[in-house]
Motif scaffolding. Structure first.
Motif, PDB file in Angstrom:
ATOM      1  N   ARG A  49       0.824  -1.210   0.000  1.00  0.00           N
ATOM      2  CA  ARG A  49       0.000   0.000   0.000  1.00  0.00           C
ATOM      3  C   ARG A  49       0.859   1.260   0.000  1.00  0.00           C
ATOM      4  O   ARG A  49       0.541   2.237  -0.688  1.00  0.00           O
ATOM      5  CB  ARG A  49      -0.930   0.001   1.219  1.00  0.00           C
ATOM      6  N   MET A  50       1.950   1.242   0.770  1.00  0.00           N
ATOM      7  CA  MET A  50       2.842   2.409   0.790  1.00  0.00           C
ATOM      8  C   MET A  50       3.457   2.647  -0.591  1.00  0.00           C
ATOM      9  O   MET A  50       3.528   3.784  -1.059  1.00  0.00           O
ATOM     10  CB  MET A  50       3.953   2.213   1.840  1.00  0.00           C
ATOM     11  N   GLY A  51       3.892   1.585  -1.254  1.00  0.00           N
ATOM     12  CA  GLY A  51       4.471   1.728  -2.590  1.00  0.00           C
ATOM     13  C   GLY A  51       3.453   2.253  -3.589  1.00  0.00           C
ATOM     14  O   GLY A  51       3.756   3.131  -4.402  1.00  0.00           O
ATOM     15  N   ALA A  52       2.235   1.730  -3.517  1.00  0.00           N
ATOM     16  CA  ALA A  52       1.185   2.187  -4.430  1.00  0.00           C
ATOM     17  C   ALA A  52       0.824   3.646  -4.172  1.00  0.00           C
ATOM     18  O   ALA A  52       0.630   4.424  -5.116  1.00  0.00           O
ATOM     19  CB  ALA A  52      -0.050   1.296  -4.283  1.00  0.00           C
ATOM     20  N   SER A  53       0.751   4.013  -2.907  1.00  0.00           N
ATOM     21  CA  SER A  53       0.447   5.400  -2.562  1.00  0.00           C
ATOM     22  C   SER A  53       1.526   6.346  -3.082  1.00  0.00           C
ATOM     23  O   SER A  53       1.225   7.416  -3.612  1.00  0.00           O
ATOM     24  CB  SER A  53       0.305   5.521  -1.043  1.00  0.00           C
ATOM     25  N   ARG A  54       2.773   5.950  -2.926  1.00  0.00           N
ATOM     26  CA  ARG A  54       3.876   6.778  -3.442  1.00  0.00           C
ATOM     27  C   ARG A  54       3.779   6.930  -4.960  1.00  0.00           C
ATOM     28  O   ARG A  54       3.945   8.030  -5.484  1.00  0.00           O
ATOM     29  CB  ARG A  54       5.223   6.128  -3.117  1.00  0.00           C
ATOM     30  N   LEU A  55       3.534   5.818  -5.643  1.00  0.00           N
ATOM     31  CA  LEU A  55       3.449   5.889  -7.105  1.00  0.00           C
ATOM     32  C   LEU A  55       2.299   6.773  -7.547  1.00  0.00           C
ATOM     33  O   LEU A  55       2.408   7.495  -8.543  1.00  0.00           O
ATOM     34  CB  LEU A  55       3.311   4.483  -7.701  1.00  0.00           C
ATOM     35  N   ALA A  56       1.185   6.738  -6.815  1.00  0.00           N
ATOM     36  CA  ALA A  56       0.052   7.602  -7.150  1.00  0.00           C
ATOM     37  C   ALA A  56       0.447   9.072  -7.003  1.00  0.00           C
ATOM     38  O   ALA A  56       0.037   9.920  -7.806  1.00  0.00           O
ATOM     39  CB  ALA A  56      -1.136   7.270  -6.265  1.00  0.00           C
ATOM     40  N   ARG A  57       1.266   9.373  -5.993  1.00  0.00           N
ATOM     41  CA  ARG A  57       1.706  10.764  -5.810  1.00  0.00           C
ATOM     42  C   ARG A  57       2.740  11.193  -6.840  1.00  0.00           C
ATOM     43  O   ARG A  57       2.842  12.370  -7.167  1.00  0.00           O
ATOM     44  CB  ARG A  57       2.264  10.954  -4.398  1.00  0.00           C
TER      45      ARG A  57
END
Length: 157
Positions: free
Chosen positions: A97-105
């Motif tokens: 989830r942290m990786g996906a959130s970063r990529l979204a940003r």
């Protein structure tokens, strides 16, 4: 012998103290033509050297700070994107989830979106979406995929 040594030390001490920097300034104000010219030239040379060394030290400090910042703060640019894609490959859903959130940003313009896709971020997000066992992980994967699918051309239409 002792008295002679003591008198020499006393004489040396008082002459050194009398010609300290404050007394040299007083000597500058007097009109000793040859002495005044030499001292003024030396003072100007010293000030110029101090100024140049000061700038050299400032440049050295700025260069060192830049190097240290580049080495110890790899969270800017491509390194962070690569780390975020790597987080999608971990088994723990929190890290995914942290990786996906970063990529979204990170997906704020077409150039960065293409970099994320080239690094394999889109493929990993699809794998994450397929293998996710909880809704929060699926939701973050969908947000990141949605951010990657945005295009400036679509926004202009």
């Amino acid at each position: 012998m002792r008295n002679k040594l003591a008198s020499q030390l006393t004489t040396y001490y008082y002459t050194r103290r009398n010609f300290s920097s404050s007394n040299l300034r007083n000597l500058h104000s007097r009109n000793f033509s040859s002495f005044n010219g030499k001292v003024a030239d030396e003072v100007a040379l010293e000030q110029d050297a101090e100024r140049k060394i000061g700038w050299l030290l400032k440049l050295f400090f700025a260069g060192t700070a830049t190097f240290v910042g580049y080495q110890f703060f790899p969270y800017l640019g491509d390194n962070l994107m690569q780390q975020s894609v790597s987080l999608l490959q971990v088994k723990d859903p929190l890290f995914k989830r942290m990786g996906a959130s970063r990529l979204a940003r990170f997906a704020i313009d077409d150039e960065r979106r293409m970099k994320i896709v080239e690094m394999g971020g889109a493929r990993e997000l699809l794998n994450m979406l397929e293998a996710a066992k909880d809704d929060r992980t699926r939701k973050e994967a969908l947000k990141a995929l949605s951010a990657l699918s945005q295009s400036e051309l679509n926004l202009m239409l």
